[in-house]
Structures are given as structure tokens and as C-alpha cells.
Design a protein around this motif. Structure first.
Motif, PDB file in Angstrom:
ATOM      1  N   GLN A 143       0.822  -1.202   0.000  1.00 17.37           N
ATOM      2  CA  GLN A 143       0.000   0.000   0.000  1.00 17.37           C
ATOM      3  C   GLN A 143       0.857   1.255   0.000  1.00 17.37           C
ATOM      4  OE1 GLN A 143      -3.456  -0.028  -0.405  1.00 17.37           O
ATOM      5  NE2 GLN A 143      -2.868   2.069  -0.940  1.00 17.37           N
ATOM      6  N   ARG A 144       1.911   1.258   0.797  1.00 13.04           N
ATOM      7  CA  ARG A 144       2.803   2.420   0.831  1.00 13.04           C
ATOM      8  C   ARG A 144       3.485   2.610  -0.522  1.00 13.04           C
ATOM      9  NH1 ARG A 144       8.117   3.581   2.883  1.00 13.04           N
ATOM     10  NH2 ARG A 144       8.433   1.355   3.312  1.00 13.04           N
ATOM     11  N   TYR A 145       3.888   1.509  -1.131  1.00 15.09           N
ATOM     12  CA  TYR A 145       4.509   1.552  -2.456  1.00 15.09           C
ATOM     13  C   TYR A 145       3.529   2.094  -3.495  1.00 15.09           C
ATOM     14  CZ  TYR A 145       6.489  -0.449  -6.806  1.00 15.09           C
ATOM     15  OH  TYR A 145       6.981  -0.650  -8.079  1.00 15.09           O
ATOM     16  N   THR A 146       2.313   1.573  -3.492  1.00 18.01           N
ATOM     17  CA  THR A 146       1.291   2.018  -4.434  1.00 18.01           C
ATOM     18  C   THR A 146       0.986   3.500  -4.262  1.00 18.01           C
ATOM     19  OG1 THR A 146       0.304  -0.194  -4.522  1.00 18.01           O
ATOM     20  CG2 THR A 146      -1.081   1.659  -5.215  1.00 18.01           C
ATOM     21  N   ASP A 147       0.894   3.929  -3.015  1.00 19.22           N
ATOM     22  CA  ASP A 147       0.608   5.338  -2.749  1.00 19.22           C
ATOM     23  C   ASP A 147       1.707   6.232  -3.304  1.00 19.22           C
ATOM     24  OD1 ASP A 147      -1.724   4.641  -1.468  1.00 19.22           O
ATOM     25  OD2 ASP A 147      -0.909   4.842   0.561  1.00 19.22           O
ATOM     26  N   GLU A 148       2.961   5.813  -3.133  1.00 18.27           N
ATOM     27  CA  GLU A 148       4.055   6.646  -3.638  1.00 18.27           C
ATOM     28  C   GLU A 148       4.067   6.665  -5.162  1.00 18.27           C
ATOM     29  OE1 GLU A 148       8.793   7.643  -3.103  1.00 18.27           O
ATOM     30  OE2 GLU A 148       7.927   5.995  -1.945  1.00 18.27           O
ATOM     31  N   VAL A 149       3.834   5.526  -5.786  1.00 17.39           N
ATOM     32  CA  VAL A 149       3.745   5.490  -7.248  1.00 17.39           C
ATOM     33  C   VAL A 149       2.660   6.439  -7.737  1.00 17.39           C
ATOM     34  CG1 VAL A 149       3.108   4.035  -9.221  1.00 17.39           C
ATOM     35  CG2 VAL A 149       4.684   3.151  -7.494  1.00 17.39           C
ATOM     36  N   ASN A 150       1.505   6.399  -7.103  1.00 16.83           N
ATOM     37  CA  ASN A 150       0.393   7.264  -7.520  1.00 16.83           C
ATOM     38  C   ASN A 150       0.713   8.741  -7.313  1.00 16.83           C
ATOM     39  OD1 ASN A 150      -1.111   5.029  -8.246  1.00 16.83           O
ATOM     40  ND2 ASN A 150      -2.217   4.921  -6.309  1.00 16.83           N
ATOM     41  N   GLN A 151       1.406   9.060  -6.226  1.00 19.81           N
ATOM     42  CA  GLN A 151       1.789  10.451  -5.972  1.00 19.81           C
ATOM     43  C   GLN A 151       2.718  10.968  -7.058  1.00 19.81           C
ATOM     44  OE1 GLN A 151       3.444  10.419  -2.035  1.00 19.81           O
ATOM     45  NE2 GLN A 151       1.491   9.922  -1.061  1.00 19.81           N
ATOM     46  N   HIS A 152       3.694  10.160  -7.429  1.00 21.76           N
ATOM     47  CA  HIS A 152       4.628  10.583  -8.464  1.00 21.76           C
ATOM     48  C   HIS A 152       3.953  10.673  -9.825  1.00 21.76           C
ATOM     49  CE1 HIS A 152       8.265  10.882  -6.131  1.00 21.76           C
ATOM     50  NE2 HIS A 152       8.028   9.709  -5.577  1.00 21.76           N
ATOM     51  N   ALA A 153       2.976   9.829 -10.065  1.00 22.91           N
ATOM     52  CA  ALA A 153       2.239   9.889 -11.329  1.00 22.91           C
ATOM     53  C   ALA A 153       1.501  11.222 -11.460  1.00 22.91           C
ATOM     54  CB  ALA A 153       1.260   8.727 -11.415  1.00 22.91           C
ATOM     55  N   LEU A 154       0.986  11.735 -10.363  1.00 26.69           N
ATOM     56  CA  LEU A 154       0.278  13.015 -10.394  1.00 26.69           C
ATOM     57  C   LEU A 154       1.222  14.176 -10.678  1.00 26.69           C
ATOM     58  CD1 LEU A 154      -2.179  12.566  -7.379  1.00 26.69           C
ATOM     59  CD2 LEU A 154      -2.769  12.635  -9.813  1.00 26.69           C
ATOM     60  N   SER A 155       2.430  14.102 -10.133  1.00 24.23           N
ATOM     61  CA  SER A 155       3.365  15.218 -10.279  1.00 24.23           C
ATOM     62  C   SER A 155       4.287  15.079 -11.488  1.00 24.23           C
ATOM     63  CB  SER A 155       4.203  15.368  -9.005  1.00 24.23           C
ATOM     64  OG  SER A 155       4.889  14.174  -8.696  1.00 24.23           O
ATOM     65  N   ASN A 156       4.211  13.936 -12.183  1.00 28.17           N
ATOM     66  CA  ASN A 156       5.021  13.708 -13.380  1.00 28.17           C
ATOM     67  C   ASN A 156       4.122  13.199 -14.507  1.00 28.17           C
ATOM     68  OD1 ASN A 156       8.145  13.755 -12.403  1.00 28.17           O
ATOM     69  ND2 ASN A 156       6.865  12.840 -10.803  1.00 28.17           N
ATOM     70  N   PRO A 157       3.290  14.077 -15.066  1.00 25.84           N
ATOM     71  CA  PRO A 157       2.276  13.632 -16.029  1.00 25.84           C
ATOM     72  C   PRO A 157       2.844  13.108 -17.344  1.00 25.84           C
ATOM     73  CG  PRO A 157       2.353  16.028 -15.908  1.00 25.84           C
ATOM     74  CD  PRO A 157       3.193  15.520 -14.780  1.00 25.84           C
ATOM     75  N   HIS A 158       4.108  13.375 -17.627  1.00 26.87           N
ATOM     76  CA  HIS A 158       4.698  12.915 -18.882  1.00 26.87           C
ATOM     77  C   HIS A 158       5.365  11.542 -18.749  1.00 26.87           C
ATOM     78  CE1 HIS A 158       3.788  16.754 -20.642  1.00 26.87           C
ATOM     79  NE2 HIS A 158       4.490  17.391 -19.718  1.00 26.87           N
ATOM     80  N   THR A 159       5.323  10.981 -17.549  1.00 32.50           N
ATOM     81  CA  THR A 159       5.880   9.651 -17.308  1.00 32.50           C
ATOM     82  C   THR A 159       4.754   8.681 -16.955  1.00 32.50           C
ATOM     83  OG1 THR A 159       8.005  10.511 -16.521  1.00 32.50           O
ATOM     84  CG2 THR A 159       7.416   8.279 -15.834  1.00 32.50           C
ATOM     85  N   THR A 160       4.755   7.519 -17.587  1.00 32.71           N
ATOM     86  CA  THR A 160       3.813   6.455 -17.236  1.00 32.71           C
ATOM     87  C   THR A 160       4.449   5.601 -16.145  1.00 32.71           C
ATOM     88  OG1 THR A 160       2.856   6.377 -19.451  1.00 32.71           O
ATOM     89  CG2 THR A 160       2.573   4.425 -18.067  1.00 32.71           C
TER      90      THR A 160
END
Length: 261
Positions: free
Chosen positions: A55-72
């Protein structure tokens, strides 16, 4: 789609303190996936269970996805397989969503194959032990998209190709036939290839795998620090091209796509 590194670690792995930010700020990749360690009763970590907090890993991945919209952003895991841990490994994985699962053999339930214990073993005995476990893993594991660092158990040895081949080849033929049948890719691992100077073992193993019908390859840096991202990729690509390979395997939602090398 261009190929991207599919084997690297962050602070979600027991043996890395690296951050997502250092990878992202340095390389700005189009696709980014980390493959965090899952190793139960891990001898390399004083016998502890090395389990990433999903869950902590997933949350961090999702946070970075929001702040890095050009990276999948994708999610990955590297599972250290031991036959006696199979039920617990399956239980952990069953309700998790990973884009790529790496299958690795790091230990035999007593010691890690990078520990000094291997130096006290007869070389032939070590090869038999390691590759019989790898063969069991690829035959028995209910998961795995990529077989990683096939030479991990040999990293501490100063071993010629001829000495290795004379003992390991019957196992490798069975291992390669099994992963071909199960559509599991064969990884060129940069830590082995570059840092442990096992290029010659790959120069031997790749044509053997191809001769049996193997076509699926990945490149993995096995980075634990950001500066090792895509380590050795040019040299490993060139070796594959030399052997007539023109495509690499990438995984998203554990579905295979082939991209130009």
C-alpha cells in the motif's frame, strides 16, 4: 514505445535507500517501473522477511504519477523464490496488481548465494545446488514474467566458461526449455554483466537459449542507486544484435509487448 529499464530498486527494497525522485529528476523516463525485493527469511537481511509494503509503495507510485504527467508509472516486484516459501509467496501476490514480476533465485533457505558460504563449497556442488533450484523455480512457480540474473549464484566465483558449461549446461537446457514453454523472458542483468564481469557467461548462454527457440529478452540494470539506471544497456543491446535479436520484451499489467531493440 522505446525500451526502458525493467529491473531497479528504491527504498522500498531492503538493500536500497534510493528515492524515486533521484531516478526521475536525472532521467525523466517516458515509462518508469521499480521492482522491489520480496525475499522471505532472507539470509542477506539477517533472516528477516523482506517484504515491500504494497500500500505504501502504491501510494508513492500514484503520488509521483500526479506530479510527473509525462511519465507512465508501473509497479513491479522481484520475487526471490525458495520452494519451501512457495505457498506464502503465492498468498502475498494473489491480491496485488503488478505490471511485471521478476523471478529470482537468491538463496537456498540457509544462505544467500552472495554470502561467503559459497566460497567453502566445491564448485560443482554449488552449480548443481543453484541450478537445480532454478529449474525447480521455473517449473513450479505460479508467477513470473522474467527470469533474472541466471548467473547470480556464480557471482562470487572466478569461473571459466568451460568449467561452468561442463556442469551447468544440462540444467540450463532444461531451464531454457521450460521458460520458452511458459513464455518467461530471459534477462541480461547489468550488475552481473558489468560489475561482476560475467559477460562471457552471457555470451555462452544467449546462443544456447536462442538455439532452443528462445526469443524473449529483457535488459535490467539491477540498479540500487540512480546512477546505475540503464547501466550497460548499450553493450548488452549490442550483444543481442550480434546474435540476431531485434526486439525486447516489456510488460504492462503482465502483458507482453515486443519493442524494437
Amino acid at each position: 514505445m522505446n525500451y526502458y529499464d525493467q529491473h531497479l530498486h528504491t527504498h522500498h527494497s531492503f538493500d536500497s535507500e534510493e528515492s524515486f525522485e533521484n531516478y526521475l529528476n536525472t532521467y525523466s523516463p517516458d515509462f518508469f517501473v521499480t521492482t522491489e525485493h520480496l525475499d522471505l527469511k532472507n539470509p542477506y537481511d539477517n533472516g528477516k522477511d523482506s517484504i515491500p509494503d504494497y500500500q505504501r509503495y502504491t501510494d508513492e507510485v500514484n503520488q509521483h504519477a500526479l506530479s510527473n504527467p509525462h511519465t507512465t508509472f508501473l509497479k513491479g516486484i522481484e520475487v526471490g523464490y525458495v520452494d519451501t516459501h512457495a505457498t506464502l509467496l503465492n498468498e502475498f501476490l494473489k491480491d496485488k496488481e503488478y505490471d511485471i514480476i521478476l523471478l529470482s533465485i537468491h538463496q537456498n533457505g540457509i544462505f544467500d548465494y552472495m554470502d561467503d558460504d559459497v566460497l567453502d563449497l566445491n564448485t560443482s556442488d554449488l552449480i548443481h545446488d543453484y541450478y537445480s533450484r532454478m529449474l525447480d523455480a521455473v517449473k513450479s512457480a505460479e508467477f513470473g514474467n522474467v527470469l533474472t540474473h541466471f548467473d547470480y549464484g556464480m557471482r562470487r566465483l572466478d569461473l571459466s566458461v568451460d568449467a561452468f558449461k561442463s556442469v551447468a549446461e544440462p540444467y540450463l537446457i532444461d531451464i531454457f526449455n521450460t521458460i520458452i514453454e511458459k513464455n518467461i523472458a530471459f534477462e541480461l542483468n547489468a550488475k552481473s554483466f558489468i560489475k561482476y564481469a560475467n559477460k562471457e557467461l552471457y555470451e555462452y548462454a544467449i546462443p544456447l537459449y536462442i538455439s532452443l527457440g528462445g526469443k524473449l529478452f529483457t535488459l535490467g540494470s539491477d540498479a540500487h542507486v540512480a546512477e546505475d539506471y540503464e547501466l550497460g544497456f548499450e553493450e548488452m543491446r549490442n550483444l543481442l544484435i550480434k546474435n540476431g535479436i531485434s526486439e525486447l520484451a516489456v510488460y504492462q499489467k503482465q502483458q507482453l509487448t515486443l519493442v524494437t531493440i
